[in-house]
Design an enzyme around this catalytic site. Structure first.
Site, PDB file in Angstrom:
ATOM      1  N   HIS A  22       0.821  -1.211   0.000  1.00 46.47           N
ATOM      2  CA  HIS A  22       0.000   0.000   0.000  1.00 46.47           C
ATOM      3  C   HIS A  22       0.854   1.260   0.000  1.00 46.47           C
ATOM      4  CE1 HIS A  22      -2.839   3.105   1.256  1.00 46.47           C
ATOM      5  NE2 HIS A  22      -3.834   2.274   0.974  1.00 46.47           N
ATOM      6  N   ARG A  23       1.859   1.316   0.875  1.00 44.35           N
ATOM      7  CA  ARG A  23       2.855   2.393   0.990  1.00 44.35           C
ATOM      8  C   ARG A  23       2.337   3.687   1.612  1.00 44.35           C
ATOM      9  NH1 ARG A  23       6.504   3.464  -4.173  1.00 44.35           N
ATOM     10  NH2 ARG A  23       4.517   4.156  -5.061  1.00 44.35           N
ATOM     11  N   ASP A  24       1.039   3.811   1.816  1.00 46.87           N
ATOM     12  CA  ASP A  24       0.520   5.048   2.410  1.00 46.87           C
ATOM     13  C   ASP A  24      -0.571   4.715   3.418  1.00 46.87           C
ATOM     14  OD1 ASP A  24       0.315   7.736   2.925  1.00 46.87           O
ATOM     15  OD2 ASP A  24      -0.986   8.171   1.216  1.00 46.87           O
ATOM     16  N   LEU A  25      -0.286   3.719   4.245  1.00 44.68           N
ATOM     17  CA  LEU A  25      -1.257   3.310   5.256  1.00 44.68           C
ATOM     18  C   LEU A  25      -1.206   4.290   6.432  1.00 44.68           C
ATOM     19  CD1 LEU A  25      -3.286   1.036   5.856  1.00 44.68           C
ATOM     20  CD2 LEU A  25      -1.469  -0.118   7.133  1.00 44.68           C
ATOM     21  N   ASN A  29      -6.527   6.935   5.573  1.00 38.88           N
ATOM     22  CA  ASN A  29      -6.798   5.970   4.510  1.00 38.88           C
ATOM     23  C   ASN A  29      -7.441   4.686   5.024  1.00 38.88           C
ATOM     24  OD1 ASN A  29      -5.866   7.658   2.523  1.00 38.88           O
ATOM     25  ND2 ASN A  29      -3.783   6.859   2.558  1.00 38.88           N
TER      26      ASN A  29
END
Length: 207
Positions: A22-25, A29
């Site tokens: 995901h990289r942007d948890l 979000n």
């Protein structure tokens, strides 16, 4: 908290099986419906295995995501793996329990990160002394600055949140006192220095 985390892990396992990170948890979000269902949103930064070799039309000059939740290896080296999402999840668990962040990231915000030493974990029990140490150790392992020191599977992290991990407890007891509770050690040292200063002032005043 466990109810929310369990559902987030289900979603992250779907990503893992599909070879995605995901990289942007972060909290923004994670959406919770009125029925109590947890849904992960915002897939614009998702890394997909097999596509990394294809040169993108948009070059990432700096890592995407929030530095408060983003894993050190991604900030420093642009590396994003399953344990990177685990790091973000562990930070969120810490925040859900304490309303605080496990790392002070002011310097990273100002000048960027130089090494994993920028991430210095603050014990969960400093904010919530009512919580057990074994839970703190589970979360600390999950958001360890060194990805090799984190749990190697979401199931390991989940099990560590449910019950004490004897291996983590033994490892903690073998640490030097300063590493076990650095905040308390420095408080004691500071208090001792204060006593010394007061005593010196007293003796100077009384001749």
């Amino acid at each position: 908290v466990r109810g929310i985390v369990e559902q987030i892990i289900h979603g992250l396992r779907v990503f893992q099986r599909a070879g995605m990170v995901h990289r942007d948890l972060k909290p923004e979000n994670v959406m919770i419906t009125t029925a109590g269902q947890v849904k992960l949103i915002d897939f614009g930064t998702v890394a997909v295995r097999g596509l990394a070799e294809i040169r993108s039309a948009i070059e990432e000059d700096c890592p995407v995501g929030s530095v408060n939740y983003i894993a050190p290896e991604y900030v420093l080296d642009g590396v994003a793996v399953m344990q990177s999402d685990l790091f973000s999840l562990a930070v969120m668990v810490y925040e859900m329990l304490t309303q605080a962040q496990p790392f002070k990231m002011d310097q990273v915000h100002r000048r960027g990160a130089r090494s994993i030493s920028e991430w210095s974990y603050q014990a969960l029990t400093e904010h919530r002394p009512d919580l057990p140490r074994w839970l703190d150790l589970a979360i600390q392992k999950g958001c360890h600055p060194d990805l090799k020191q984190r749990q190697q599977a979401y199931s390991e992290f989940w099990n560590d949140l449910l019950k004490p991990n004897p291996d983590l407890i033994r490892s903690f007891k073998r640490r030097p006192l300063l590493q076990q509770n650095s905040g308390r050690v420095w408080q004691v040292i500071s208090f001792g220095l204060l006593i010394v200063v007061i005593a010196q002032g007293y003796f100077l005043a009384t001749g």
